[in-house]
Design an enzyme around this catalytic site. Structure first.
Site, short mmCIF file in Angstrom:
data_model
loop_
_atom_site.label_atom_id
_atom_site.label_comp_id
_atom_site.label_asym_id
_atom_site.label_seq_id
_atom_site.Cartn_x
_atom_site.Cartn_y
_atom_site.Cartn_z
N VAL A 130 1.04 -1.18 0.04
CA VAL A 130 0.05 -0.10 0.06
C VAL A 130 0.74 1.06 0.00
O VAL A 130 1.74 1.57 0.89
CB VAL A 130 -0.96 0.02 1.38
CG1 VAL A 130 -1.88 1.09 1.15
CG2 VAL A 130 -1.70 -1.26 1.56
N LYS A 181 -5.97 -1.92 -2.07
CA LYS A 181 -5.12 -1.09 -1.15
C LYS A 181 -6.02 -0.78 0.13
O LYS A 181 -5.79 -0.83 1.30
CB LYS A 181 -4.26 0.00 -1.64
CG LYS A 181 -3.18 -0.51 -2.64
CD LYS A 181 -2.79 0.51 -3.80
CE LYS A 181 -1.53 -0.02 -4.39
NZ LYS A 181 -1.34 1.04 -5.43
#
Ligand code: NAP
Ligand code: HSE
Length: 318
Positions: free
Chosen positions: A130, A201
């Site tokens: 992420v 994410k």
């Protein structure tokens, strides 16, 4: 003397080759930071006949890496769901730690991966999955005591790159080709432009904030493909810009999450972002608003987060 911590790579593309290069070029610094020598043992790829100027032995069989007794930490940067999930589980079965930048496998297989890591008493780390170099996974973990009200921002570099290039007059197709050439886009770029990548994410950040799995399929997605240069120019005329925004709202009745093109103030961090820059804002009760910004895609930025995870694991090894 303490044995070196062995690293095995699965994948030597944009990210894997940046990891191999960084380990070759800054071995001493990495080992000093880890408090142990770190050694890149070998790497698995799909096509072992490709020419690669990298300081690592290459194999076309991922199990050569997984079965190597000198490998303590498996870094998976193949991407996608399968065979990545099978390789992660096989790594834990063999007592290896796993570090990955693969948001798809972490988001989809959250429970299986965490269970396997727990069962094996090994670590699963995915800071790079992420926002690449921006430490938002660590931030989400650190916010355990606060209640997160919203998470909002830019979680995909390719779509920010496309929006900013279209503002400068490029066509969507040309801008996407440039993002691919720069190594920002996924192997199948529809993962970027149709929102799968930021949805994975966002679901990882929600799962961390809530302490339980948030199914990425529950993130609503609107593609960037429908956004025209005319819409961008119209927004610009009103002091706005179009960016591909990820939003999670944590309400009393549940959590809603979406990724979609939205108008933002041109002067905002999101509006000013170009290229692979990610912006992530956590709005919380105890800690107020925390804002993170930095390179969210690219080989070196992602290698930075991966090696940070490897170092953390090495520090914890006896
Ligand atoms: P990539 O450039 O497409 O590289 C993929 C690598 O995996 C290649 O070396 C490929 O081998 C290898 N591979 C594919 N299938 C394999 C298999 N079955 N067995 C062994 N090796 C296999 O991808 P990337 O951009 O490095 O991305 C890798 C992961 O990092 C993805 O999950 C992506 O989402 C994530 N990520 C990427 C970025 C970025 O900016 N690129 C940033 C953050 C996270 P060959 O070289 O032989 O084809
Ligand atoms: N394809 C991804 C992006 C790579 O453009 O943000 C970083 O996760």
């Amino acid at each position: 003397m303490t044995r070196a911590v062995g690293v095995g790579l699965l994948g030597l593309g944009t990210v894997g080759s940046a990891v191999a290069r960084a380990m070759g070029e800054r071995g001493e610094g990495l080992s000093a930071s880890a408090g142990r020598d770190l050694r890149l043992v070998r790497a698995a790829v799909r096509d072992a006949s490709k020419t690669r100027d990298l300081p690592v032995e290459v194999t076309a069989n991922a199990f050569d890496v997984l079965d190597d007794p000198d490998v303590d930490v498996v870094v998976e940067v193949i991407g996608g769901h399968r065979p990545a999930i099978d390789l992660h589980l096989a790594a834990f079965e063999r007592g290896k730690h796993v570090v990955t930048a693969n948001k798809e496998v972490v988001a989809k297989e959250w429970r299986a991966l965490h269970e396997a890591a727990r069962g094996a008493k090994r670590e699963l780390r995915f800071e790079a999955a992420v926002a690449a170099a921006v430490p938002v996974v660590a931030a989400a973990r650190a916010l355990g005591a606060a209640r997160v009200r919203t998470i909002r921002g830019l979680l995909n570099g390719t779509t920010t790159y496309i929006c900013s290039r279209m503002e400068a007059g490029a066509s969507f197709d040309d801008a996407l080709r440039e993002a691919q050439a720069a190594g920002y886009a996924e192997a199948d770029p529809s993962a970027d432009v149709d929102g799968w990548d930021p949805a994975y994410k966002l679901s990882i950040l929600i799962s961390l904030a809530e302490g339980r799995w948030h199914d990425p399929a529950a993130v609503s997605r609107t593609s960037l493909r429908g956004v025209t240069t005319a819409a961008m120019n119209d927004a610009a005329g009103r002091g706005m810009r179009i960016r591909y925004i990820a939003t999670a709202e944590f309400g009393q009745k549940g959590t809603t999450a979406r990724v979609a093109p939205e108008e933002v103030e041109a002067a905002s961090l999101e509006g000013q972002a170009t290229g692979p820059t990610n912006v992530v804002r956590f709005d919380t009760d105890l800690a107020g608003v925390l804002t993170f910004m930095g390179p969210g895609a690219g080989g070196d930025a992602t290698a930075s987060a991966i090696l940070g995870d490897v170092i953390q694991i090495a520090r914890g090894m006896r």
